[in-house]
Every structure is written in C-alpha cells, then in structure tokens.
Design a protein around this motif. Sequence first.
Motif, PDB file in Angstrom:
ATOM      1  N   ASP A  45       5.352   7.948  -8.328  1.00 34.82           N
ATOM      2  CA  ASP A  45       6.375   7.743  -9.347  1.00 34.82           C
ATOM      3  C   ASP A  45       6.392   6.333  -9.932  1.00 34.82           C
ATOM      4  OD1 ASP A  45       7.265   6.659  -6.968  1.00 34.82           O
ATOM      5  OD2 ASP A  45       9.335   7.304  -7.209  1.00 34.82           O
ATOM      6  N   LEU A  46       5.333   5.585  -9.735  1.00 37.32           N
ATOM      7  CA  LEU A  46       5.254   4.234 -10.301  1.00 37.32           C
ATOM      8  C   LEU A  46       4.606   4.286 -11.679  1.00 37.32           C
ATOM      9  CD1 LEU A  46       3.899   2.252  -7.221  1.00 37.32           C
ATOM     10  CD2 LEU A  46       6.233   2.271  -8.076  1.00 37.32           C
ATOM     11  N   THR A  47       5.054   3.387 -12.536  1.00 41.08           N
ATOM     12  CA  THR A  47       4.389   3.271 -13.832  1.00 41.08           C
ATOM     13  C   THR A  47       3.087   2.505 -13.634  1.00 41.08           C
ATOM     14  OG1 THR A  47       5.419   1.156 -14.381  1.00 41.08           O
ATOM     15  CG2 THR A  47       6.630   3.178 -14.997  1.00 41.08           C
ATOM     16  N   LEU A  48       2.263   2.535 -14.653  1.00 40.73           N
ATOM     17  CA  LEU A  48       1.007   1.795 -14.579  1.00 40.73           C
ATOM     18  C   LEU A  48       1.280   0.309 -14.413  1.00 40.73           C
ATOM     19  CD1 LEU A  48      -2.057   1.695 -14.738  1.00 40.73           C
ATOM     20  CD2 LEU A  48      -1.853   1.623 -17.233  1.00 40.73           C
ATOM     21  N   ASP A  49       2.243  -0.201 -15.156  1.00 39.20           N
ATOM     22  CA  ASP A  49       2.577  -1.629 -15.046  1.00 39.20           C
ATOM     23  C   ASP A  49       3.065  -1.990 -13.646  1.00 39.20           C
ATOM     24  OD1 ASP A  49       1.859  -2.249 -17.648  1.00 39.20           O
ATOM     25  OD2 ASP A  49       3.885  -1.967 -18.439  1.00 39.20           O
ATOM     26  N   GLU A  50       3.875  -1.134 -13.050  1.00 38.88           N
ATOM     27  CA  GLU A  50       4.360  -1.381 -11.688  1.00 38.88           C
ATOM     28  C   GLU A  50       3.201  -1.354 -10.694  1.00 38.88           C
ATOM     29  OE1 GLU A  50       8.863   0.508 -11.867  1.00 38.88           O
ATOM     30  OE2 GLU A  50       7.152   1.857 -11.606  1.00 38.88           O
ATOM     31  N   SER A  51       2.310  -0.396 -10.881  1.00 42.19           N
ATOM     32  CA  SER A  51       1.148  -0.290  -9.992  1.00 42.19           C
ATOM     33  C   SER A  51       0.252  -1.510 -10.107  1.00 42.19           C
ATOM     34  CB  SER A  51       0.334   0.972 -10.316  1.00 42.19           C
ATOM     35  OG  SER A  51       1.078   2.125 -10.059  1.00 42.19           O
ATOM     36  N   LEU A  52       0.021  -1.956 -11.334  1.00 43.90           N
ATOM     37  CA  LEU A  52      -0.822  -3.139 -11.543  1.00 43.90           C
ATOM     38  C   LEU A  52      -0.182  -4.393 -10.956  1.00 43.90           C
ATOM     39  CD1 LEU A  52      -2.101  -2.508 -15.173  1.00 43.90           C
ATOM     40  CD2 LEU A  52      -3.414  -2.357 -13.053  1.00 43.90           C
ATOM     41  N   LEU A  69       1.904  -4.499  -8.408  1.00 49.40           N
ATOM     42  CA  LEU A  69       1.782  -4.399  -6.947  1.00 49.40           C
ATOM     43  C   LEU A  69       0.356  -4.685  -6.497  1.00 49.40           C
ATOM     44  CD1 LEU A  69       4.005  -1.307  -6.098  1.00 49.40           C
ATOM     45  CD2 LEU A  69       4.331  -3.643  -5.297  1.00 49.40           C
ATOM     46  N   PHE A  70      -0.610  -4.175  -7.244  1.00 52.21           N
ATOM     47  CA  PHE A  70      -2.011  -4.426  -6.902  1.00 52.21           C
ATOM     48  C   PHE A  70      -2.316  -5.916  -6.977  1.00 52.21           C
ATOM     49  CE2 PHE A  70      -6.509  -4.860  -7.887  1.00 52.21           C
ATOM     50  CZ  PHE A  70      -7.072  -4.124  -6.859  1.00 52.21           C
ATOM     51  N   ASP A  71      -1.810  -6.570  -8.021  1.00 51.63           N
ATOM     52  CA  ASP A  71      -2.005  -8.016  -8.173  1.00 51.63           C
ATOM     53  C   ASP A  71      -1.379  -8.773  -7.004  1.00 51.63           C
ATOM     54  OD1 ASP A  71      -2.832 -10.376  -9.615  1.00 51.63           O
ATOM     55  OD2 ASP A  71      -0.729 -10.654 -10.165  1.00 51.63           O
ATOM     56  N   GLU A  72      -0.173  -8.385  -6.631  1.00 48.73           N
ATOM     57  CA  GLU A  72       0.497  -9.018  -5.490  1.00 48.73           C
ATOM     58  C   GLU A  72      -0.304  -8.791  -4.206  1.00 48.73           C
ATOM     59  OE1 GLU A  72       4.769  -8.988  -3.089  1.00 48.73           O
ATOM     60  OE2 GLU A  72       4.478  -7.634  -4.782  1.00 48.73           O
ATOM     61  N   GLY A  73      -0.783  -7.576  -4.029  1.00 52.50           N
ATOM     62  CA  GLY A  73      -1.598  -7.261  -2.849  1.00 52.50           C
ATOM     63  C   GLY A  73      -2.864  -8.090  -2.788  1.00 52.50           C
ATOM     64  N   THR A  74      -3.465  -8.316  -3.937  1.00 51.78           N
ATOM     65  CA  THR A  74      -4.673  -9.151  -3.997  1.00 51.78           C
ATOM     66  C   THR A  74      -4.373 -10.573  -3.565  1.00 51.78           C
ATOM     67  OG1 THR A  74      -5.544  -7.795  -5.802  1.00 51.78           O
ATOM     68  CG2 THR A  74      -6.506  -9.959  -5.528  1.00 51.78           C
ATOM     69  N   ARG A  75      -3.236 -11.106  -4.030  1.00 57.33           N
ATOM     70  CA  ARG A  75      -2.845 -12.472  -3.631  1.00 57.33           C
ATOM     71  C   ARG A  75      -2.569 -12.549  -2.133  1.00 57.33           C
ATOM     72  NH1 ARG A  75       0.255 -12.051  -8.282  1.00 57.33           N
ATOM     73  NH2 ARG A  75       2.166 -11.891  -7.065  1.00 57.33           N
ATOM     74  N   ALA A  97       0.828  -1.208   0.000  1.00 58.56           N
ATOM     75  CA  ALA A  97       0.000   0.000   0.000  1.00 58.56           C
ATOM     76  C   ALA A  97       0.862   1.258   0.000  1.00 58.56           C
ATOM     77  CB  ALA A  97      -0.944  -0.011   1.202  1.00 58.56           C
ATOM     78  N   SER A  98       1.926   1.247   0.774  1.00 59.62           N
ATOM     79  CA  SER A  98       2.830   2.399   0.821  1.00 59.62           C
ATOM     80  C   SER A  98       3.464   2.652  -0.543  1.00 59.62           C
ATOM     81  CB  SER A  98       3.933   2.183   1.855  1.00 59.62           C
ATOM     82  OG  SER A  98       3.415   2.163   3.145  1.00 59.62           O
ATOM     83  N   LYS A  99       3.879   1.578  -1.208  1.00 58.38           N
ATOM     84  CA  LYS A  99       4.474   1.728  -2.535  1.00 58.38           C
ATOM     85  C   LYS A  99       3.456   2.264  -3.539  1.00 58.38           C
ATOM     86  CE  LYS A  99       7.952  -1.915  -2.092  1.00 58.38           C
ATOM     87  NZ  LYS A  99       8.397  -3.241  -2.583  1.00 58.38           N
ATOM     88  N   LEU A 100       2.207   1.788  -3.431  1.00 55.03           N
ATOM     89  CA  LEU A 100       1.175   2.234  -4.364  1.00 55.03           C
ATOM     90  C   LEU A 100       0.823   3.707  -4.165  1.00 55.03           C
ATOM     91  CD1 LEU A 100      -1.198  -0.857  -4.438  1.00 55.03           C
ATOM     92  CD2 LEU A 100       0.110   0.078  -6.357  1.00 55.03           C
TER      93      LEU A 100
END
Length: 71
Positions: free
Chosen positions: A21-28, A30-36, A14-17
């Motif tokens: 300065d994250l790209t869309l791919d990086e955000s996605l 991280l979001f996917d990892e967070g979901t898991r 959550a802090s990283k999100l």
Amino acid sequence: MSIEQALEKLEKIASKLEKEDLTLDESLALFDEGTRVAEDCAKILAEGKGKLVLIKEKLDKITEENLNLDD
C-alpha cells in the motif's frame, strides 16, 4: 548508532517496503533511507575490523616479544 540499532532500522524499512500500500514516492524514500543505513552499517563494520586488526597486531607483538625472552 550501533550496528544492532542500524540492523533493526533496516529490518523495519524492509518490512514497510514489503507492504503493497505504499506509493512509489514512499517506496523510493524508504529505499533511499535503507541505502544510507546500509552504508552506516558498512562503516561500523569497517571500523570494527580496523580495531580487530590493531588488537591482533598488538597480540602478535606481545607473543613475539615473549618468544624472544627465551633466547
């Protein structure tokens, strides 16, 4: 992974999100990892609830048996 470890990992994600300065791919990713990780948390909590139910059933049985001793 313990629930504490999983929650800590979710906090880091959550802090990283929150960084802009994250790209869309990086955000996605991280979001996917967070979901898991969130799914893992749900499984851990469900297992804990199941264990609590079994313990409660055993305690109820012990209490019931103790009450029947007086008959």
